[in-house]
Every structure is written in C-alpha cells, then in structure tokens.
Scaffold this motif. Structure first.
Motif, PDB file in Angstrom:
ATOM      1  N   GLU A  63       8.440 -14.668  11.998  1.00 28.47           N
ATOM      2  CA  GLU A  63       8.911 -13.379  12.520  1.00 28.47           C
ATOM      3  C   GLU A  63       8.634 -12.255  11.526  1.00 28.47           C
ATOM      4  O   GLU A  63       8.243 -11.148  11.919  1.00 28.47           O
ATOM      5  N   MET A  64       8.837 -12.525  10.249  1.00 24.14           N
ATOM      6  CA  MET A  64       8.603 -11.496   9.219  1.00 24.14           C
ATOM      7  C   MET A  64       7.149 -11.045   9.186  1.00 24.14           C
ATOM      8  O   MET A  64       6.859  -9.847   9.126  1.00 24.14           O
ATOM      9  N   VAL A  65       6.234 -12.006   9.209  1.00 20.47           N
ATOM     10  CA  VAL A  65       4.819 -11.635   9.095  1.00 20.47           C
ATOM     11  C   VAL A  65       4.310 -11.013  10.394  1.00 20.47           C
ATOM     12  O   VAL A  65       3.474 -10.113  10.379  1.00 20.47           O
ATOM     13  N   GLU A  66       4.835 -11.468  11.547  1.00 21.03           N
ATOM     14  CA  GLU A  66       4.440 -10.850  12.811  1.00 21.03           C
ATOM     15  C   GLU A  66       4.879  -9.385  12.844  1.00 21.03           C
ATOM     16  O   GLU A  66       4.167  -8.507  13.337  1.00 21.03           O
ATOM     17  N   MET A  67       6.059  -9.095  12.285  1.00 25.18           N
ATOM     18  CA  MET A  67       6.570  -7.727  12.287  1.00 25.18           C
ATOM     19  C   MET A  67       5.752  -6.801  11.405  1.00 25.18           C
ATOM     20  O   MET A  67       5.849  -5.573  11.542  1.00 25.18           O
ATOM     21  N   GLN A  68       4.936  -7.339  10.515  1.00 26.91           N
ATOM     22  CA  GLN A  68       4.062  -6.465   9.717  1.00 26.91           C
ATOM     23  C   GLN A  68       3.098  -5.705  10.621  1.00 26.91           C
ATOM     24  O   GLN A  68       2.736  -4.568  10.329  1.00 26.91           O
ATOM     25  N   LEU A 114      14.159  -1.566  14.608  1.00 27.90           N
ATOM     26  CA  LEU A 114      15.193  -1.278  13.611  1.00 27.90           C
ATOM     27  C   LEU A 114      16.443  -2.130  13.840  1.00 27.90           C
ATOM     28  O   LEU A 114      17.165  -2.446  12.887  1.00 27.90           O
ATOM     29  N   SER A 115      16.698  -2.526  15.062  1.00 24.96           N
ATOM     30  CA  SER A 115      17.904  -3.296  15.373  1.00 24.96           C
ATOM     31  C   SER A 115      17.690  -4.801  15.295  1.00 24.96           C
ATOM     32  O   SER A 115      18.638  -5.569  15.441  1.00 24.96           O
ATOM     33  N   GLU A 116      16.483  -5.243  15.056  1.00 24.89           N
ATOM     34  CA  GLU A 116      16.212  -6.680  15.030  1.00 24.89           C
ATOM     35  C   GLU A 116      16.709  -7.314  13.737  1.00 24.89           C
ATOM     36  O   GLU A 116      16.657  -6.693  12.663  1.00 24.89           O
ATOM     37  N   PRO A 117      17.185  -8.571  13.802  1.00 21.32           N
ATOM     38  CA  PRO A 117      17.757  -9.229  12.620  1.00 21.32           C
ATOM     39  C   PRO A 117      16.773  -9.357  11.451  1.00 21.32           C
ATOM     40  O   PRO A 117      17.194  -9.331  10.297  1.00 21.32           O
ATOM     41  N   ARG A 118      15.484  -9.492  11.730  1.00 20.73           N
ATOM     42  CA  ARG A 118      14.497  -9.698  10.671  1.00 20.73           C
ATOM     43  C   ARG A 118      13.902  -8.387  10.147  1.00 20.73           C
ATOM     44  O   ARG A 118      13.021  -8.417   9.299  1.00 20.73           O
ATOM     45  N   PHE A 119      14.397  -7.253  10.670  1.00 18.94           N
ATOM     46  CA  PHE A 119      13.786  -5.988  10.264  1.00 18.94           C
ATOM     47  C   PHE A 119      13.854  -5.790   8.757  1.00 18.94           C
ATOM     48  O   PHE A 119      12.868  -5.429   8.114  1.00 18.94           O
ATOM     49  N   ARG A 120      15.037  -6.024   8.150  1.00 21.44           N
ATOM     50  CA  ARG A 120      15.200  -5.730   6.726  1.00 21.44           C
ATOM     51  C   ARG A 120      14.258  -6.577   5.874  1.00 21.44           C
ATOM     52  O   ARG A 120      13.633  -6.068   4.942  1.00 21.44           O
ATOM     53  N   ALA A 121      14.141  -7.857   6.220  1.00 23.13           N
ATOM     54  CA  ALA A 121      13.249  -8.724   5.452  1.00 23.13           C
ATOM     55  C   ALA A 121      11.799  -8.304   5.635  1.00 23.13           C
ATOM     56  O   ALA A 121      11.023  -8.270   4.674  1.00 23.13           O
ATOM     57  N   ALA A 122      11.417  -7.949   6.874  1.00 24.91           N
ATOM     58  CA  ALA A 122      10.044  -7.505   7.132  1.00 24.91           C
ATOM     59  C   ALA A 122       9.748  -6.192   6.406  1.00 24.91           C
ATOM     60  O   ALA A 122       8.654  -5.994   5.865  1.00 24.91           O
ATOM     61  N   TYR A 123      10.732  -5.296   6.407  1.00 26.85           N
ATOM     62  CA  TYR A 123      10.592  -4.014   5.695  1.00 26.85           C
ATOM     63  C   TYR A 123      10.432  -4.249   4.186  1.00 26.85           C
ATOM     64  O   TYR A 123       9.576  -3.636   3.539  1.00 26.85           O
ATOM     65  N   ASP A 124      11.230  -5.161   3.625  1.00 30.05           N
ATOM     66  CA  ASP A 124      11.105  -5.471   2.194  1.00 30.05           C
ATOM     67  C   ASP A 124       9.733  -6.060   1.873  1.00 30.05           C
ATOM     68  O   ASP A 124       9.159  -5.761   0.819  1.00 30.05           O
ATOM     69  N   LEU A 125       9.222  -6.904   2.765  1.00 31.20           N
ATOM     70  CA  LEU A 125       7.879  -7.462   2.552  1.00 31.20           C
ATOM     71  C   LEU A 125       6.825  -6.358   2.603  1.00 31.20           C
ATOM     72  O   LEU A 125       5.873  -6.355   1.812  1.00 31.20           O
ATOM     73  N   LEU A 126       6.999  -5.407   3.514  1.00 29.12           N
ATOM     74  CA  LEU A 126       6.088  -4.266   3.596  1.00 29.12           C
ATOM     75  C   LEU A 126       6.075  -3.478   2.286  1.00 29.12           C
ATOM     76  O   LEU A 126       5.010  -3.114   1.766  1.00 29.12           O
ATOM     77  N   LEU A 127       7.266  -3.219   1.728  1.00 22.79           N
ATOM     78  CA  LEU A 127       7.343  -2.491   0.459  1.00 22.79           C
ATOM     79  C   LEU A 127       6.682  -3.272  -0.682  1.00 22.79           C
ATOM     80  O   LEU A 127       6.013  -2.679  -1.541  1.00 22.79           O
ATOM     81  N   LEU A 128       6.858  -4.594  -0.688  1.00 21.48           N
ATOM     82  CA  LEU A 128       6.205  -5.424  -1.707  1.00 21.48           C
ATOM     83  C   LEU A 128       4.688  -5.315  -1.599  1.00 21.48           C
ATOM     84  O   LEU A 128       3.982  -5.244  -2.618  1.00 21.48           O
ATOM     85  N   ARG A 129       4.191  -5.330  -0.386  1.00 21.26           N
ATOM     86  CA  ARG A 129       2.739  -5.198  -0.180  1.00 21.26           C
ATOM     87  C   ARG A 129       2.230  -3.883  -0.768  1.00 21.26           C
ATOM     88  O   ARG A 129       1.178  -3.847  -1.415  1.00 21.26           O
ATOM     89  N   GLU A 130       2.985  -2.817  -0.534  1.00 25.51           N
ATOM     90  CA  GLU A 130       2.571  -1.509  -1.059  1.00 25.51           C
ATOM     91  C   GLU A 130       2.655  -1.483  -2.580  1.00 25.51           C
ATOM     92  O   GLU A 130       1.757  -0.945  -3.253  1.00 25.51           O
ATOM     93  N   GLN A 131       3.714  -2.063  -3.143  1.00 22.67           N
ATOM     94  CA  GLN A 131       3.851  -2.100  -4.603  1.00 22.67           C
ATOM     95  C   GLN A 131       2.723  -2.893  -5.253  1.00 22.67           C
ATOM     96  O   GLN A 131       2.329  -2.625  -6.392  1.00 22.67           O
ATOM     97  N   ALA A 132       2.191  -3.869  -4.512  1.00 23.54           N
ATOM     98  CA  ALA A 132       1.105  -4.695  -5.043  1.00 23.54           C
ATOM     99  C   ALA A 132      -0.246  -3.995  -4.940  1.00 23.54           C
ATOM    100  O   ALA A 132      -1.246  -4.512  -5.435  1.00 23.54           O
TER     101      ALA A 132
END
Length: 450
Positions: A359-364, A379-397
């Motif tokens: 779910e996290m990677v699909e949300m990317q 924004l209301s989905e349970p996996r949003f926060r984890a997917a958003y954090d993964l997105l930020l990690l991708r940008e930081q990398a």
C-alpha cells in the motif's frame, strides 16, 4: 560406548578451557542489586533442587558495561524436562535447540541446559549438515563444555549469585575491557556451524561500539554466502534485531563492509553503487530515522523499513513496466510483487508487513494525483502518513519529485477552502483526468436485422 571412552581424549586434544574466577572485588556486580528478582528466583530454586545454575551471557556482559539488560538468561545442568518439573509456570520451546521459558507476568526467564560437544551426525540429540551447519543441538554436557560451545567470549560469562564472582572460561572479561568481539574456537568452523553468528558479530559490534577481533573478522566476507542456507523465517528475525534495536545506522556499514548485506537483500545491493547514490542515501537516512524514533520511544514498523530497503528495486522495475505501456499504478503493484517475491526467497516477510508495504509503495503513484476529491481521500487513508514519510525520504535522498513532498506538507496544514485553491493553482497537466474512449454506438435496428 566407544564415544564415551574417546570423549576425554577429544577434550584433551581440543584443550580443556581453563576457568578463571573474577572475584567480587574485581567487578561491581552484586546479585541482589543487579540481577533480576525473577532470575534470582529461578537460579536459587534450581540450586536448591541440587542443580548447577548461573545467570549467563548478555545480561552479565551488559551489566559489566553499565547497560540495562534487555532480559536475563540462566544456564543449568538440569535438562529441559527437569527445569519444567520445578516450575509450574514453565514451558519447553524449540526443537533444534530446546529451551525452557519460565514466565513471571510480563518477564520471561530463559533457561538453557549446558550444551556438550557433538559426537556425530547420527545422534538423535544433535545433527550436523555436511557443510558444518548444526541442524539440531540438544547434546547436553558440562559447564566447561557449555562455555566452549558459546559463540563469543563476552557472552560466555557465568555469574555465581552465592559469591558474586564471575566464572570466565574464554577471557571474556578481558575482551570486555579491550572492547572487542572475539569468537570462541576456530572462527571458520564456528561460522560454518551457524552462519548467523556473522550477523551477530556485526550486531554486537554496532550495539556495544566494539571492534571485531582480527581473526574473528577475517573469514566473514568469504563465508557470507552461507547465509543463503539459513531458513528465511530465521533471517527475518535476525534482520529485525539488526535494524530495529536502535543501532541500525551503525549496523548497515558493517554489513556492507563484511559482504553480509548482499545475501540478505541481493536486488537492493545491485543498485547501491550506482553513480547517483540515491539508493545508498535513501537506506542510510531510513535507518537513521528508525534509530531516532526508537530513541524517542516512538513506534516503528518493519513494513516501513522494508519499504525503504526495497524502494530502489521497486522504482526501477516500475519504470521498466511503464515503458512497456503498463499504467503507473498497475506497474507499481506489479513491481512490488516482483521485488517481494525475490526478497521472500531470502527473508520471510510476513503478510502483516508485506501488505502495508504494498500500500505504501502504490501510494507513491497515487500521491501524484492531486485532484478533488482524490487528495482528501488520500489524506484520510490509514497508510497516508507512512507513504508521505517515504516520499520525504525519497526527496532527501536526492530523488526528483518536482516538489511533491513540499506540496503535501503544505496541504495537510491548510483548511478546506485553502486546499481547494491549492489544487486550482496546480498546472493544468497535473491531476488531469484521462480521456475516456468513446463508447461504440449500439447497432441500429436496421443493422441488427441484417
């Protein structure tokens, strides 16, 4: 009968370990002050029943280093069945290596019977693969044999609760002072007996800030491929210990240095040395963030950790599939399936973690679709926060997402009216609906009659 006659000769050839008594004046540990009340209860009751029993291993090591032990283990010459007979709150676990868990509410004391030397591969109590790997280890022995069978010298210290002295058969007390990890016995043979010891050496070095002694380190890179023979479920447990114990950032470079990361994550390893360096930075930042969350007492999930470890592989595969004409979301789903299939041949990631990872990677991909009501649903989905954090990690990398992370950061802070304006302000190509193919007109009555 012949084995019993030859056993003393084997011990003589191997060199019987010499016991060194570290007296109470040479260290600060005291039974009543430092050893768990329940560990003392187990030890004393076994001793009162006529058995030898000592708190042993990591608890003694950590106490000598001024650390709080995670748990307390006890070693004894009582068999698992004899231990269980002494405690109604006990259960025997394991087949490869029988242990007894004595339960006291939330605290569990693990009791192990002294292990002896293997007498051959046909014994019902012990078995060894032709490669040297121990398949079953329930050959019981003496305290001296048990000390020589332990993995590292710093884990072979036995605490005598009567005299507050430490029994040391392998110079583990000296190695703690030297701050080094040293394998007991011949390193190659011991790693072949259980290749997971290579991962344990790295984990202890990272956890304690120790170095791995030269002879113990020498064969690791050459023997690292032996990890492929370890059951995938056991490797999953070991990876959690490596990366979810608060020292992941220190473990990772050691795994890379000794060639141990490749047999665990072969597909990810193939991308680590690319010129862009994105994969390397992404993993390093994910592990640093994991350590920080653990230090702050925040929850961590293996699903997010494995999503970060697999993202470079999934992203590369998804790009290939999209180039073949597969739509973005199905391409991401298929890429995740391919990556997880390869991973689970090495590490058995349970479904309770692999499903949220998907779910996290699909949300990317879904995070790029910023339209109404799609954005608010995301924004209301349970996996949003984890997917958003993964997105930020991708940008930081260093991955270019065209400012997607900043947009979602801002969007979460706005009210409903401001969010709608943010979406209206997006370039027209963003969030644009795909044109539907025109439906074919049903044939006319005239055409039907023909």
């Amino acid at each position: 009968m012949l084995n019993k006659l030859l056993k003393p000769l084997r011990l003589l050839r191997a060199g019987k370990p010499k016991r060194r008594m570290i007296g109470a004046r040479q260290h600060p540990l005291r039974a009543d002050a430092h050893i768990s009340v329940h560990a003392l209860t187990v030890t004393r009751r076994l001793q009162q029943a006529g058995f030898q029993a000592y708190p042993v291993g990591g608890c003694v090591r950590d106490l000598l280093l001024g650390l709080t032990p995670k748990d307390f283990d006890v070693a004894t010459n009582a068999t698992p069945e004899q231990v269980r007979a002494e405690f109604r709150n006990a259960r025997i676990i394991g087949r490869r290596f029988k242990l007894v868990h004595v339960l006291f509410g939330r605290e569990m004391i693990e009791v192990a019977t002294f292990r002896g030397h293997h007498e051959g591969t046909s014994s019902p109590q012990s078995a060894q693969h032709e490669s040297g790997r121990i398949l079953r280890d329930n050959q019981y022995g003496s305290l001296e044999e048990d000390a020589s069978r332990r993995d590292f010298s710093i884990n072979a210290l036995y605490f005598d609760i009567q005299s507050n002295s430490i029994l040391d058969y392998s110079d583990g007390f000296a190695d703690i002072k030297k701050r080094q990890i040293r394998l007991i016995g011949n390193p190659e043979q011991r790693y072949r007996e259980d290749p997971v010891r290579m991962l344990r050496a790295v984990r202890f070095a990272a956890k304690l800030g120790f170095t791995i002694e030269t002879q113990s380190a020498a064969p690791i890179a050459r023997l690292a491929p032996l990890l492929s023979a370890i059951p995938a479920a056991r490797l999953f447990d070991e990876v959690l210990k490596l990366f979810l114990s608060g020292k992941a950032a220190a473990c990772y470079p050691l795994l890379r240095e000794f060639g141990l990361f490749e047999p665990l994550f072969p597909a990810t390893h193939r991308l680590l040395d690319e010129p862009s360096g994105c994969a390397e930075r992404l993993i390093s930042r994910a592990l640093i963030n994991t350590d920080q969350r653990i230090e702050q007492g925040k929850p961590v999930t293996p699903a997010f950790l494995f999503a970060a470890l697999l993202w470079p592989v999934i992203a590369r595969q998804a790009e290939r599939l999209k180039a073949e004409g597969i739509p973005p979301i199905p391409a991401m789903q298929e890429a995740a399936s391919i990556a997880l299939a390869e991973l689970t041949r090495r590490i058995a990631l349970p479904k309770r973690f692999s499903l949220p990872l998907r779910e996290m990677v699909e949300m990317q991909e879904r995070l790029q679709r910023r339209s109404l009501p799609h954005a608010d649903i995301l924004l209301s989905e349970p996996r949003f926060r984890a997917a958003y954090d993964l997105l930020l990690l991708r940008e930081q990398a260093g991955e270019d997402t065209a400012g997607l992370g900043a947009w979602w950061t801002d969007y979460q802070c706005r009210d409903e009216q401001q969010r709608r304006q943010m979406i209206r302000d997006l370039p027209k190509t963003t969030g644009k609906k795909r044109k539907r193919r025109p439906r074919k007109k049903p044939p006319s009555d005239h055409a039907r009659s023909i």
